[in-house]
Motif scaffolding. Structure first.
Motif: not given
Ligand code: ATP
Ligand code: MG
Length: 557
Positions: A357-375
């Protein structure tokens, strides 16, 4: 070791040094690390390096790096260079204190002549075998050589001609004249010089005779004004001889030898002879094979020098030999890397997922943290789209009761992304699952459901559109047995010590990361980029897993 000295990071050697400085016996401490350049340094040497250089640092003294290069048949410039590189990598600096026993060959020769003049050394014409047979045993005294009372002039003449190269290898030796009945076999007229027509990495063909380890070591210490000469326990029985030379020669200073327990590790052999044979016999790819306990191998595997130093600190310095569990080493590595290694996502054994059910031909950017204990390490953008990869292990078509990861009809969280539910499986002709058909819930963006519903598993993934293929090398113990026997080590090698995964998929940030830095692949362990990588080819080494799986494997084995 008392509890008190343990707490202060102290040990019996540091206690002795502290006492000698306090009493004024020494104004400052001088130590040395004395490797023989006949192989690469290993974890055992790291213990000795940290002890010698560490003491010098802590007590405001100096530590020399001295090559014990008295056996040219086994020594090579390659090893001299590697040893210097590895000591520096471990974080220590000898400043101007770089020395070679071979720098003292002329002085040692003159001291041997002094012993001859004092009737305390003689040239023996017996063969090595005859000398060995006449040495006696622990319960029987040795027999005097027929050449023991050779006149001084004859000894001096023969010794000079040995040096000049007049005699073939093994024809004669120079021996100290001490006591063939001594309870300590090392004192039964030990060999001081042997004839060896060999090319030396530093002195070339200048010498045809070479001093023994015992004749070189203490005197070298004395020349360098070493105060505390620290070595492993197997040299304890050599200490009376070490002292005998200092007592009987006009040496410039009076060092004292102290012995500590060598490091032994389970599943590991710390012997240069064995390590050399592993390399020469092709059992490993070289001295820096990441399975090797060499500093070069550990570095290539991704072990930070700080973890090695921390490990050495934790095992301490004792007077009795023991064996340390390799798990303790892995623990120190994990702990050190946990603090700094940025988190990334990598799928070692990929299984394709299509989000229907994800639209074909599209994508998106999400945010991921690089280190859980070191902002301060910040965040990065990761791409999410219709086609993804997850770990094959994270899916089961017919799951047992406690399996909470993906299975038909079950909902899980994809880290930093959405909840997904498995709707269908696609199989190949052989009946293997090759693709999962899933749906996602757009309301769960970021990984939380607004209605508060929970899932029991959070899984890592990569997007098929921009994942980068990689080769991943997983390492296990080089020796399958906990206490391998050095005598027939080849039969105890672990056939599963290296597992190569060629079709892994990693997030694109990994292609851009600084190659030097260790990373954590979420849920998998710590990894580093191998030097076999090149533009367009990514190769990673697993430094250490997140948990100790070895104990479990061995138990169910
Ligand atoms: P190997 O036993 O591997 O052949 P070695 O003692 O012959 O080692 P050297 O180059 O002479 O190797 O060692 C340099 C220094 O490192 C010595 O002072 C030695 O006592 C120390 N050392 C060697 N192996 C260990 C070990 N396993 N633990 C602690 N110290 C060690
Ligand atoms: Mg040695």
């Amino acid at each position: 070791m008392t509890d008190e000295s343990l707490e202060a990071g102290r040990d019996f050697i540091r206690d002795i040094v502290a006492a000698d400085l306090a009493s004024g016996k020494h104004k400052s401490v001088v130590t040395r690390f004395p490797p023989e350049p006949n192989g690469y340094l290993h974890l055992g040497h790291a213990k000795s390096i940290c002890l010698n250089f560490g003491i010098a640092e802590e007590f405001g003294g100096r530590c020399n790096l001295r090559f014990d290069d008295t056996n040219p048949t086994k020594e090579e410039q390659e090893y001299i260079d590697a040893i210097q590189r590895d000591v520096r990598w471990l974080g220590f600096d000898w400043g101007t204190g770089l020395h070679y026993a071979s720098d003292y060959f002329e002085q040692l020769y003159a001291w041997a002549q002094d012993l001859i003049r004092a009737a305390k050394a003689y040239v023996d014409d017996q063969s090595q075998e005859e000398i060995r047979l006449a040495r006696g045993t622990l319960t029987e005294p040795g027999r005097n050589s027929a050449f023991r009372d050779r006149p001084v002039d004859e000894n001096l003449d023969l010794f000079a001609r040995m040096r000049a190269g007049e005699f073939p290898n093994g024809a004669r030796v120079l021996r100290a004249k001490i006591d063939m009945a001594s309870g300590n076999i090392n004192l039964r007229d030990p060999v001081l010089y042997r004839i060896l027509h060999a090319h030396h990495p530093r002195t070339g063909t200048a010498w045809n005779i070479y001093p023994s380890y015992d004749f070189a070591h203490g005197q070298s210490d004395s020349i360098e004004h070493i105060t505390h000469s620290i070595c492993t326990l197997e040299f304890e029985d050599h200490r009376p001889l070490y002292d005998w030379f200092l007592d009987n020669l006009p040496v410039p200073s009076r060092p004292h030898q102290y012995e500590f327990a060598r490091l032994n590790l389970t599943h590991t052999l710390l012997s240069k002879r064995v390590l050399t044979e592993l390399v020469r016999g092709g059992h490993v790819s070289g001295w820096d094979d990441p399975r090797m306990p060499t500093l070069a191998g550990l570095q290539r595997r991704g072990v930070p020098a700080a973890a090695l130093r921390e490990f050495v600190k934790r095992i301490g310095v004792a007077k009795a030999n023991s064996t340390v569990d390799i798990g303790m080493f892995d623990f120190a590595v994990r702990e050190t890397l946990n603090k700094s290694a940025p988190r990334r996502m990598a799928v070692l054994r990929p299984l394709k997922v299509v989000i229907e059910n994800y639209p074909e031909g599209t994508s998106e950017e999400l945010e991921a943290v690089n280190h859980p204990d070191d902002p301060s390490q910040g965040t990065r953008r990761i791409r999410f789209g219709r086609e993804l990869y997850i770990e094959q292990d994270d899916f089961m078509e017919n799951p047992p009761k406690k399996f909470f990861r993906l299975s038909p009809g079950n909902e899980v969280r994809l880290r930093y992304a959405y909840f997904i539910t498995c709707r269908d499986v696609v199989k190949n002709a052989a009946g293997e699952v090759v693709e999962l058909r899933c749906t996602y819930d757009p309301a769960t963006k970021g990984g939380n459901a607004p209605d508060g519903r929970k899932v029991k598993a959070t899984m890592h993934w990569v997007s098929a559109a921009d994942a980068v293929p990689a080769e991943i090398r997983l390492y296990n113990h080089l020796f399958a047995t906990a206490q391998p026997d050095a005598a027939n080590f080849a039969s105890q090698l672990n056939p599963q010590s290296l597992e190569i995964l060629v079709g892994s998929m990693v997030e694109p940030a990994l292609a851009g990361d600084n190659a030097e830095d260790a990373v954590q692949f979420e849920r998998q362990g710590y990894f580093c980029r191998d030097k076999d990588s090149s533009p367009g080819r990514l190769v990673f080494n697993r430094t250490v897993g997140l948990r100790d799986t070895w104990a479990k494997v061995a138990a169910t084995g």
